[in-house]
Design an enzyme around this catalytic site. Structure first.
Site, PDB file in Angstrom:
ATOM      1  N   SER A  65      -1.901  -0.223  -6.618  1.00 22.39           N
ATOM      2  CA  SER A  65      -1.140  -0.493  -5.408  1.00 22.39           C
ATOM      3  C   SER A  65      -1.899  -0.006  -4.167  1.00 22.39           C
ATOM      4  O   SER A  65      -3.053  -0.386  -3.967  1.00 22.39           O
ATOM      5  CB  SER A  65       0.253   0.133  -5.530  1.00 22.39           C
ATOM      6  OG  SER A  65       1.131  -0.348  -4.549  1.00 22.39           O
ATOM      7  N   ASP A 103       4.949 -10.737  -8.757  1.00 22.63           N
ATOM      8  CA  ASP A 103       4.972  -9.379  -8.205  1.00 22.63           C
ATOM      9  C   ASP A 103       5.528  -9.460  -6.795  1.00 22.63           C
ATOM     10  O   ASP A 103       4.903 -10.036  -5.907  1.00 22.63           O
ATOM     11  CB  ASP A 103       3.550  -8.808  -8.193  1.00 22.63           C
ATOM     12  CG  ASP A 103       3.463  -7.384  -7.654  1.00 22.63           C
ATOM     13  OD1 ASP A 103       4.464  -6.875  -7.125  1.00 22.63           O
ATOM     14  OD2 ASP A 103       2.378  -6.789  -7.761  1.00 22.63           O
ATOM     15  N   HIS A 110       5.198  -4.908 -10.518  1.00 21.61           N
ATOM     16  CA  HIS A 110       4.123  -4.301  -9.727  1.00 21.61           C
ATOM     17  C   HIS A 110       3.364  -3.215 -10.484  1.00 21.61           C
ATOM     18  O   HIS A 110       2.434  -2.631  -9.918  1.00 21.61           O
ATOM     19  CB  HIS A 110       4.730  -3.713  -8.443  1.00 21.61           C
ATOM     20  CG  HIS A 110       3.733  -3.308  -7.417  1.00 21.61           C
ATOM     21  ND1 HIS A 110       2.785  -4.177  -6.896  1.00 21.61           N
ATOM     22  CD2 HIS A 110       3.512  -2.104  -6.794  1.00 21.61           C
ATOM     23  CE1 HIS A 110       2.048  -3.550  -6.001  1.00 21.61           C
ATOM     24  NE2 HIS A 110       2.460  -2.290  -5.935  1.00 21.61           N
TER      25      HIS A 110
END
Length: 267
Positions: A95, A217, A245
């Site tokens: 991320s 996502d 995610h």
């Protein structure tokens, strides 16, 4: 300062193996890698840590000014590398940590020689011809909700971020991780994450790079993965058969295999 204690550093795997440095995203800690680290440790030297303000890192080291920019988190990465004298590192960032890795690699190319970007996004807010997945109003509302009731926000948002509604235990795990984070520190990390714009930093990447995206996502839609690929010449984009995610939790075998294959072909 004792960097190992400050960042709760742990090292597993082969002492003589290629080095993997696994970096977690917002609201998480190194436990997010628990399903992939043991398999990777069979072939690699695996280094895990928590950013200051997350997990079991030393809270006394918190500095709001430092951690109000992604550069502050990149400094954590580089100080861990310096402390352990890590070289030829494959940095695996999940991320927002994917972009932290970009910054760290630019500052210390003698340390970081490959990047694996797991569900990356250089900017979450839409901008002219760029689609990040959120409007400015969306992000303002998200941050306002987080700051006014962090625990409530965590309980509502974590399952949505995780996806995989048919596996509610994954959403609960992310909720637990979010709720374990100090709300004041989480507020800073959230603003740093969701208001960042690292698109220009993609141009600085000169090392072999793998981009891992999920087929669905809500935080980093596939158009973002394509943007990152196009922004880093020579990078490789792989779409995992996974949703949500956090593929390191929802699809650990596919995530591990993609990382290992990339390292094997880029050495």
């Amino acid at each position: 300062m004792d960097i190992r204690r400050r960042n709760n550093v742990s090292v597993t795997g082969r002492a003589d193996g290629p080095v993997l440095l696994l970096a977690h995203g917002f609201g998480c800690d190194q436990n997010m890698w628990r399903l992939v680290a043991p398999t990777l440790a069979k072939s690699y030297r695996v280094v895990l840590f928590d950013y200051v303000g997350s997990g079991r890192a030393d809270p006394s080291a918190w500095d709001e000014r430092r951690y109000s920019s992604l550069e502050g988190y990149a400094l954590d990465v580089l100080e861990v590398c310096d402390e352990l004298d890590l070289r030829d590192v494959t940095f695996v960032g999940h991320s927002v940590s994917a972009m932290v890795g970009v910054l760290a690699a630019a500052k210390a190319p003698q340390r970081i020689s490959r990047l694996v970007m797991v569900a990356p996004s250089p900017r979450y807010i839409d901008d002219d011809c760029y689609r990040g997945g959120f409007s400015a109003e969306d992000i303002d509302e998200l941050l306002e909700s987080l700051e006014s009731n962090y625990l409530g926000w965590s309980a509502a948002m974590a399952p949505v971020i995780m996806g995989n509604a048919d596996r509610p235990e994954l959403g609960q795990e992310l909720t637990t991780s979010f709720c374990a984070t100090d709300p004041d520190m989480a507020r800073v990390f959230a603003r740093t994450t969701f208001l960042s714009d690292s698109r220009q930093d993609l141009k600085t990447v000169t090392v072999p790079t793998l981009i891992l995206e999920c087929k669905q996502d809500m935080i980093a839609p596939r158009v973002v993965g394509a943007y990152v690929r196009d922004g880093i010449p020579g990078s490789r984009l792989v779409t995992l058969e996974a949703t949500g995610h956090c593929p390191q939790l929802s699809a650990p075998q596919a995530t591990t295999s993609a990382i290992s294959e990339f390292i094997g072909t880029s050495r």
